[in-house]
Design an enzyme around this catalytic site. Structure first.
Site, PDB file in Angstrom:
ATOM      1  N   ILE A 122      -0.790  -0.141   0.375  1.00 14.15           N
ATOM      2  CA  ILE A 122      -0.751   0.831  -0.717  1.00 14.15           C
ATOM      3  C   ILE A 122      -2.328   0.634  -1.230  1.00 14.15           C
ATOM      4  CG2 ILE A 122       0.320   1.996  -2.757  1.00 14.15           C
ATOM      5  CD1 ILE A 122       1.904   1.859   0.206  1.00 14.15           C
ATOM      6  N   GLU A 123      -3.035   1.482  -1.055  1.00 13.75           N
ATOM      7  CA  GLU A 123      -4.586   1.298  -1.663  1.00 13.75           C
ATOM      8  C   GLU A 123      -4.882   2.520  -2.627  1.00 13.75           C
ATOM      9  OE1 GLU A 123      -7.311   0.109   1.264  1.00 13.75           O
ATOM     10  OE2 GLU A 123      -5.922  -0.846   2.370  1.00 13.75           O
ATOM     11  N   GLY A 124      -3.788   3.305  -2.961  1.00 14.98           N
ATOM     12  CA  GLY A 124      -4.316   4.478  -3.772  1.00 14.98           C
ATOM     13  C   GLY A 124      -2.808   4.941  -4.470  1.00 14.98           C
TER      14      GLY A 124
END
Ligand SMILES: *[C@@H]1O[C@H](CO)[C@@H](O)[C@H](O)[C@H]1NC(C)=O
Ligand SMILES: *[C@@H]1O[C@H](CO)[C@@H](O)[C@H](O)[C@H]1NC(C)=O
Length: 297
Positions: free
Chosen positions: A149-151
């Site tokens: 999860i990067e956003g």
């Protein structure tokens, strides 16, 4: 058996036992059509985990959708089910195959607790031990789910992990939960979810993050961050996440010689050490990184 033979047998046994306590290599596959098949990736013999990247759209009332670059077209029914026999082929070789949700391109977030439990059911029925008439990767049963999860937002990832864990309870086959946070601690998106203690492996991205990556030959920032991760996150194993080539990331590539002589010796002593994660199979093919480091991990 004479004494000399017993001594050399003992030496061989000690080497084998010590060797088996080393780490493994996990690698992402799926974001470049020119990186070989999943089955070929596993047949290389270098990897403990292969992570299919990515389920890149979901949440906010979107239909969950894969993106596997040139490997197959998730929007054409049945196009990606060709992976099913590749997955079982990997599993027969002893490689665990995970599905990564998220990725660097964004396009996902969970807007409610209900959406978290719905996504968990979707993942269970379509990729894990449940059933659905339209499993995107066919009948094979994946070993688990990776959170990259990067956003989006930091909300509801703990609930997603809890609901996935709930589905796997009582199931004969363990469902692995893994995650790929950024090295600045705590991670902005899944820092909270990691505190649930439900994650088996956490491959921390020690790249694209100057405050905690290897830079200019120095290991201090990386090792300092590694100590925080291994002492603060209740996961079974922590992996050192690295680019497999200089071009695989904006920054943070570690030359093989530095990895062997400076970085690994400084982190392998940790009981949480699990090995090295690489981004990605495509770049590993360009450099041969995994083969060069395998016996040192
Ligand atoms: C893996 O998938 C490819 C298509 O991408 C297919 O041609 C090949 O036969 C599959 N191999 C195995 C071992 O399942
Ligand atoms: C959630 O995801 C949707 C779909 O990609 C996007 O339009 C929206 O901006 C996202 N919201 C947040 C807060 O990131």
């Amino acid at each position: 058996m004479d004494f000399k033979k017993s001594v050399s047998l003992l030496v061989v046994l000690v080497v084998l036992v010590v060797g088996s306590e080393g780490g493994g290599i996990s690698i992402y596959w799926g974001q470049n059509g020119n990186e070989g098949t999943l089955a070929d990736t596993c047949a290389k013999g270098n990897f403990e985990y292969v992570i299919i990247a990515f389920l890149s759209s979901f949440g906010n009332n979107q239909k969950p959708m894969l993106n596997l670059a040139g490997h197959c077209d998730p929007y054409t029914a049945g196009s990606c089910t060709v992976l099913s026999s590749n997955i079982t082929s990997c599993q027969r070789m002893g490689v665990k195959v995970l599905l990564s949700i998220g990725g660097g391109a964004g396009g996902y977030n969970l807007t409610s607790s209900q959406e978290a439990t719905q996504l968990a059911s979707y993942l269970w029925n379509n990729f894990l031990g449940g059933s659905s008439p339209s499993r995107p990767l066919g009948p094979s049963v994946l070993d688990g789910v990776d959170f990259d999860i990067e956003g989006g937002t930091s909300h509801h990832w703990d609930e997603l992990a809890g609901a996935l864990h709930g589905h796997s309870k009582g199931n004969k086959k363990k469902v692995y939960l893994t995650a790929a946070p950024q090295c600045p601690y705590p991670d902005a998106w899944i820092g909270g979810a990691l505190q649930t203690g439900l994650f088996d492996c956490v491959w921390v991205q020690f790249y694209n993050n100057p405050p905690c990556q290897f830079s200019g030959g120095g290991v201090a920032n990386l090792v300092g961050s590694w100590k925080v991760w291994t002492s603060s996150v209740p996961a079974t194993k922590i992996f050192l996440g690295l680019p497999a080539a200089p071009a695989a990331a904006g920054a943070g590539f570690i030359p093989v010689a530095d990895l062997k002589t400076k970085v690994l010796p400084a982190i392998k002593g940790s009981s949480k050490y699990g090995g090295v994660m690489l981004w990605s199979k495509y770049y590993d093919d360009q450099t041969g990184y995994s083969s060069a480091i395998k016996s040192h991990v």
